[in-house]
Scaffold this motif. Structure first.
Motif, PDB file in Angstrom:
ATOM      1  N   ASP A 278       0.849  -1.197   0.000  1.00  0.00           N
ATOM      2  CA  ASP A 278       0.000   0.000   0.000  1.00  0.00           C
ATOM      3  C   ASP A 278       0.884   1.247   0.000  1.00  0.00           C
ATOM      4  OD1 ASP A 278      -2.093   1.788   0.243  1.00  0.00           O
ATOM      5  OD2 ASP A 278      -2.480   1.350   2.360  1.00  0.00           O
ATOM      6  N   PRO A 279       1.581   1.527  -1.099  1.00  0.00           N
ATOM      7  CA  PRO A 279       2.522   2.636  -1.086  1.00  0.00           C
ATOM      8  C   PRO A 279       1.885   4.017  -1.193  1.00  0.00           C
ATOM      9  CG  PRO A 279       2.490   1.633  -3.247  1.00  0.00           C
ATOM     10  CD  PRO A 279       1.595   0.795  -2.383  1.00  0.00           C
ATOM     11  N   PHE A 280       0.648   4.110  -1.739  1.00  0.00           N
ATOM     12  CA  PHE A 280       0.031   5.407  -2.015  1.00  0.00           C
ATOM     13  C   PHE A 280      -1.078   5.746  -1.018  1.00  0.00           C
ATOM     14  CE2 PHE A 280       1.088   3.405  -6.185  1.00  0.00           C
ATOM     15  CZ  PHE A 280       2.232   4.143  -6.432  1.00  0.00           C
ATOM     16  N   HIS A 281      -2.124   4.970  -0.992  1.00  0.00           N
ATOM     17  CA  HIS A 281      -3.284   5.177  -0.125  1.00  0.00           C
ATOM     18  C   HIS A 281      -3.945   6.534  -0.407  1.00  0.00           C
ATOM     19  CE1 HIS A 281      -5.333   3.348   3.427  1.00  0.00           C
ATOM     20  NE2 HIS A 281      -5.826   4.575   3.534  1.00  0.00           N
ATOM     21  N   LEU A 282      -4.420   6.677  -1.631  1.00  0.00           N
ATOM     22  CA  LEU A 282      -5.192   7.868  -2.011  1.00  0.00           C
ATOM     23  C   LEU A 282      -6.456   7.932  -1.162  1.00  0.00           C
ATOM     24  CD1 LEU A 282      -5.799  10.199  -4.111  1.00  0.00           C
ATOM     25  CD2 LEU A 282      -7.012   8.447  -5.426  1.00  0.00           C
ATOM     26  N   ASN A 283      -6.693   9.057  -0.473  1.00  0.00           N
ATOM     27  CA  ASN A 283      -7.870   9.113   0.393  1.00  0.00           C
ATOM     28  C   ASN A 283      -8.775  10.329   0.157  1.00  0.00           C
ATOM     29  OD1 ASN A 283      -6.551  11.237   1.805  1.00  0.00           O
ATOM     30  ND2 ASN A 283      -5.627   9.768   3.244  1.00  0.00           N
ATOM     31  N   ASP A 284      -8.394  11.219  -0.766  1.00  0.00           N
ATOM     32  CA  ASP A 284      -9.278  12.348  -1.051  1.00  0.00           C
ATOM     33  C   ASP A 284      -8.952  12.927  -2.424  1.00  0.00           C
ATOM     34  OD1 ASP A 284     -11.315  14.168  -0.620  1.00  0.00           O
ATOM     35  OD2 ASP A 284     -10.040  15.613   0.407  1.00  0.00           O
ATOM     36  N   ILE A 285     -10.006  13.256  -3.158  1.00  0.00           N
ATOM     37  CA  ILE A 285      -9.904  13.963  -4.427  1.00  0.00           C
ATOM     38  C   ILE A 285     -10.844  15.151  -4.316  1.00  0.00           C
ATOM     39  CG2 ILE A 285     -10.165  13.836  -6.931  1.00  0.00           C
ATOM     40  CD1 ILE A 285     -10.028  10.762  -6.657  1.00  0.00           C
ATOM     41  N   GLN A 286     -10.291  16.345  -4.270  1.00  0.00           N
ATOM     42  CA  GLN A 286     -11.105  17.549  -4.063  1.00  0.00           C
ATOM     43  C   GLN A 286     -11.111  18.392  -5.328  1.00  0.00           C
ATOM     44  OE1 GLN A 286     -12.825  18.105  -1.090  1.00  0.00           O
ATOM     45  NE2 GLN A 286     -13.885  19.570  -2.371  1.00  0.00           N
ATOM     46  N   PRO A 287     -12.246  18.465  -6.053  1.00  0.00           N
ATOM     47  CA  PRO A 287     -12.293  19.249  -7.288  1.00  0.00           C
ATOM     48  C   PRO A 287     -12.323  20.758  -7.018  1.00  0.00           C
ATOM     49  CG  PRO A 287     -14.006  17.539  -7.240  1.00  0.00           C
ATOM     50  CD  PRO A 287     -13.464  17.672  -5.859  1.00  0.00           C
ATOM     51  N   VAL A 288     -11.708  21.523  -7.921  1.00  0.00           N
ATOM     52  CA  VAL A 288     -11.716  22.979  -7.872  1.00  0.00           C
ATOM     53  C   VAL A 288     -12.903  23.489  -8.687  1.00  0.00           C
ATOM     54  CG1 VAL A 288     -10.481  25.080  -8.545  1.00  0.00           C
ATOM     55  CG2 VAL A 288      -9.216  23.127  -7.572  1.00  0.00           C
ATOM     56  N   PHE A 289     -13.732  24.353  -8.094  1.00  0.00           N
ATOM     57  CA  PHE A 289     -14.918  24.877  -8.773  1.00  0.00           C
ATOM     58  C   PHE A 289     -14.689  26.247  -9.390  1.00  0.00           C
ATOM     59  CE2 PHE A 289     -16.958  21.385  -6.801  1.00  0.00           C
ATOM     60  CZ  PHE A 289     -18.194  21.219  -7.415  1.00  0.00           C
ATOM     61  N   GLU A 290     -13.808  27.054  -8.798  1.00  0.00           N
ATOM     62  CA  GLU A 290     -13.596  28.418  -9.281  1.00  0.00           C
ATOM     63  C   GLU A 290     -12.121  28.635  -9.581  1.00  0.00           C
ATOM     64  OE1 GLU A 290     -15.989  30.495  -9.905  1.00  0.00           O
ATOM     65  OE2 GLU A 290     -17.638  29.384  -8.965  1.00  0.00           O
ATOM     66  N   SER A 291     -11.837  29.187 -10.755  1.00  0.00           N
ATOM     67  CA  SER A 291     -10.454  29.506 -11.109  1.00  0.00           C
ATOM     68  C   SER A 291      -9.947  30.675 -10.268  1.00  0.00           C
ATOM     69  CB  SER A 291     -10.360  29.868 -12.591  1.00  0.00           C
ATOM     70  OG  SER A 291     -10.675  28.753 -13.402  1.00  0.00           O
ATOM     71  N   GLY A 292      -8.671  30.670 -10.014  1.00  0.00           N
ATOM     72  CA  GLY A 292      -8.047  31.734  -9.243  1.00  0.00           C
ATOM     73  C   GLY A 292      -6.597  31.870  -9.654  1.00  0.00           C
ATOM     74  N   PRO A 293      -5.822  32.622  -8.892  1.00  0.00           N
ATOM     75  CA  PRO A 293      -4.428  32.859  -9.263  1.00  0.00           C
ATOM     76  C   PRO A 293      -3.539  31.621  -9.166  1.00  0.00           C
ATOM     77  CG  PRO A 293      -4.915  33.826  -7.114  1.00  0.00           C
ATOM     78  CD  PRO A 293      -6.218  33.386  -7.695  1.00  0.00           C
ATOM     79  N   HIS A 294      -3.988  30.584  -8.455  1.00  0.00           N
ATOM     80  CA  HIS A 294      -3.127  29.430  -8.216  1.00  0.00           C
ATOM     81  C   HIS A 294      -3.674  28.131  -8.801  1.00  0.00           C
ATOM     82  CE1 HIS A 294      -0.869  32.019  -5.490  1.00  0.00           C
ATOM     83  NE2 HIS A 294      -2.041  32.382  -4.972  1.00  0.00           N
ATOM     84  N   TRP A 295      -4.892  28.115  -9.235  1.00  0.00           N
ATOM     85  CA  TRP A 295      -5.503  26.907  -9.801  1.00  0.00           C
ATOM     86  C   TRP A 295      -6.636  27.281 -10.731  1.00  0.00           C
ATOM     87  CZ3 TRP A 295      -5.031  26.962  -4.226  1.00  0.00           C
ATOM     88  CH2 TRP A 295      -6.070  27.613  -3.578  1.00  0.00           C
ATOM     89  N   HIS A 296      -7.084  26.285 -11.527  1.00  0.00           N
ATOM     90  CA  HIS A 296      -8.156  26.497 -12.492  1.00  0.00           C
ATOM     91  C   HIS A 296      -9.345  25.600 -12.172  1.00  0.00           C
ATOM     92  CE1 HIS A 296      -5.144  27.925 -15.845  1.00  0.00           C
ATOM     93  NE2 HIS A 296      -5.304  28.811 -14.873  1.00  0.00           N
ATOM     94  N   ARG A 297     -10.502  26.034 -12.597  1.00  0.00           N
ATOM     95  CA  ARG A 297     -11.700  25.212 -12.494  1.00  0.00           C
ATOM     96  C   ARG A 297     -11.438  23.856 -13.165  1.00  0.00           C
ATOM     97  NH1 ARG A 297     -17.538  25.959 -12.521  1.00  0.00           N
ATOM     98  NH2 ARG A 297     -18.573  24.534 -13.975  1.00  0.00           N
ATOM     99  N   GLY A 298     -11.787  22.783 -12.477  1.00  0.00           N
ATOM    100  CA  GLY A 298     -11.560  21.441 -13.003  1.00  0.00           C
ATOM    101  C   GLY A 298     -10.285  20.786 -12.511  1.00  0.00           C
ATOM    102  N   ASP A 299      -9.375  21.553 -11.870  1.00  0.00           N
ATOM    103  CA  ASP A 299      -8.193  20.964 -11.249  1.00  0.00           C
ATOM    104  C   ASP A 299      -8.629  20.108 -10.052  1.00  0.00           C
ATOM    105  OD1 ASP A 299      -6.648  22.328 -13.074  1.00  0.00           O
ATOM    106  OD2 ASP A 299      -5.888  23.818 -11.649  1.00  0.00           O
ATOM    107  N   LEU A 300      -7.712  19.283  -9.571  1.00  0.00           N
ATOM    108  CA  LEU A 300      -8.000  18.396  -8.446  1.00  0.00           C
ATOM    109  C   LEU A 300      -6.894  18.477  -7.400  1.00  0.00           C
ATOM    110  CD1 LEU A 300      -8.913  15.161 -10.483  1.00  0.00           C
ATOM    111  CD2 LEU A 300     -10.551  16.806  -9.516  1.00  0.00           C
ATOM    112  N   PHE A 301      -7.279  18.607  -6.134  1.00  0.00           N
ATOM    113  CA  PHE A 301      -6.327  18.410  -5.051  1.00  0.00           C
ATOM    114  C   PHE A 301      -6.378  16.942  -4.630  1.00  0.00           C
ATOM    115  CE2 PHE A 301      -6.461  23.024  -4.617  1.00  0.00           C
ATOM    116  CZ  PHE A 301      -5.136  23.311  -4.296  1.00  0.00           C
ATOM    117  N   LEU A 302      -5.214  16.326  -4.530  1.00  0.00           N
ATOM    118  CA  LEU A 302      -5.100  14.912  -4.170  1.00  0.00           C
ATOM    119  C   LEU A 302      -4.422  14.784  -2.814  1.00  0.00           C
ATOM    120  CD1 LEU A 302      -3.730  13.510  -7.573  1.00  0.00           C
ATOM    121  CD2 LEU A 302      -6.113  13.937  -6.920  1.00  0.00           C
TER     122      LEU A 302
END
Length: 462
Positions: A278-302
């Motif tokens: 179990d080297p990774f253990h992905l436990n959250d995928i958080q979608p971005v709804f609004e674009s801003g200076p650091h991310w775009h709509r549709g990006d994902l925080f993992l």
């Protein structure tokens, strides 16, 4: 008379037969036969183990072998029971259900979707609670049996019939949709049920941890390949991936975590470590709804727990735009606060501890992309309320500066002010106040989730 014992006479032939049987049992056993039996048993165990190791390729023999190998787990599970009892350190005995602090004038305008184990029904359910008074506004009782009946899924990693039946299905992180239906899973399958619990669709596969809906309506959740794609690993290797699913139940795509890291020059984050299933253990995928200076709509925080890694990923290009592996340790749950800040629920695990215990308390950290600083605004609240779940856990910052914290293992959900003032709490427990785990509650606001709340509340179920 019926209640009297009547002794039956013993025939002479019966006595002679019993004598011969006792003579057979009393005969000495040659040492060579004991050794031969032991060697044969060892060979059978090795043969069974080799078949189990690659059971999917062994046809009927493989299916028989894996079922035999699972017998100890099945027996153990039957004694353990279905309720997710907490077995850790001592906790404060508190009655089950919702409690609102009478000393606080504050009234919570929100709702929460929570999935406790109902001891009377002998299964988990999903409740929509109104937080102003703790009233259950709607109850979902998903038809897990219907979903499992449609499934043809088999894997060494999970056994639906044994582990995910109606009694044992935990109903992880229910997602409430605008029509009042919910999407939920406990490994396999991922399924959508209407407000009355009727199955709408289900998808076979190993789905796990958080479930979120993106700005285009698609659903993101963790996925694990039933047969690892990674070469030279054991059959039980957890080959984690991102799964994108349409609201209609179509699997849009699956992207491996190992491939994402490889493409972005980050394979060393896991490849340079000792082997782990179990080297990774992905436990959250958080979608971005609004674009801003650091991310775009549709990006994902993992959130990838076993690397203590939080990353900003752009599916449209396959690029990781930002990543960080500190100061959190074995974290869960990323939330987007505004156009330049995120929060991270830090389990704060002592990595040197063989039992992976919490180092004091959990933390809810805030990362400011504009300044590069990380802070812990609710630390006093965590310490005052002794919030320390070793596994899982959720943290949701709220608009007025409070936070909703889920202490998953201990079955406690609370709203706290930064100084630790308790606004309300929800406890999952039996009649004897023995705690049971909850399965990732979700805070709902009438301003953003009003239609979904209304659809669930107004549903009429026979």
């Amino acid at each position: 008379m019926d209640g009297d014992r009547i002794d039956q006479p013993v025939a002479a032939g019966d006595d002679a037969q019993r004598g011969r049987f006792e003579q057979v049992l009393a005969r000495p056993v040659p040492l060579w036969s004991v050794l031969l039996t032991g060697i044969a048993g060892l060979g059978l165990a090795i043969g069974l183990g080799s078949v189990v190791d690659g059971w999917e390729k062994s046809g009927p023999l493989g299916r028989v072998a894996i079922q035999l190998a699972r017998i100890p787990d099945t027996i153990q599970g039957s004694f353990r029971g279905a309720a997710p009892w907490y077995g850790g350190k001592a906790f404060e005995p508190l009655p089950a259900g919702f409690w609102r602090n009478p000393d606080q004038a504050f009234t919570d305008p929100g709702y929460v979707l929570v999935s406790p184990f109902d001891a009377k029904r002998g299964r988990s359910i999903v409740q929509l609670l109104r937080l102003s008074d703790g009233r259950v506004m709607h109850e979902f009782v998903p038809d897990i049996a219907a979903s499992n009946a449609q499934s043809s899924f088999t894997s060494e990693l999970t056994d639906i019939r044994r582990d995910k039946d109606v009694a044992r299905n935990r109903l992880m992180h229910p997602l409430l949709l605008s029509d009042g239906s919910i999407v939920v899973h406990d490994s396999s399958p991922l399924a959508r049920y209407d407000a009355c619990g009727k199955l709408i669709w289900s998808i076979d596969g190993i789905f796990h941890h958080g479930t979120e809906q993106g700005p285009d309506g698609s659903i993101w959740t963790g996925y694990r390949y039933p047969k690892p794609r990674q070469p030279n690993v054991k059959p039980g290797f957890w080959d984690d991936a991102l799964a994108q699913v349409s609201p209609e139940g179509k699997l849009i795509g699956v992207t491996r975590i190992a491939d994402i890291l490889e493409r972005n020059g980050l394979a060393h984050l896991w490849g340079s470590r000792p082997y782990s299933d179990d080297p990774f253990h992905l436990n959250d995928i958080q979608p971005v709804f609004e674009s801003g200076p650091h991310w775009h709509r549709g990006d994902l925080f993992l959130s990838i727990r076993n690397l203590s890694l939080v990353a900003l990923y752009r599916p449209s290009t396959g690029k990781i735009l930002w990543w960080q592996t500190q100061p959190w340790r074995f974290q869960h749950d990323v939330e987007i606060l505004d156009d330049h800040r995120i929060s991270v629920f830090d389990n704060n695990i002592r990595a040197s501890d063989p039992n992976m215990q919490v180092d004091g308390t959990n933390r809810l950290l805030v990362v400011d992309f504009a300044t590069g600083r990380t802070s812990s605004p609710w630390q006093a609240g965590f310490e005052r309320n002794k919030l320390a779940t070793r596994a899982q856990g959720r943290g949701t910052p709220l608009p007025n500066g409070d936070a909703m914290i889920e202490e998953t293992e201990q079955g406690r959900l609370v709203r706290i002010a930064p100084d630790g003032t308790l606004r309300w709490r929800f406890i999952s427990a039996g009649d004897d106040m023995r705690r049971m785990a909850i399965s990732w509650a979700r805070y709902l606001s009438p301003s953003t989730d009003g239609q979904a709340i209304q659809s669930a509340v107004s549903a009429t179920c026979s």
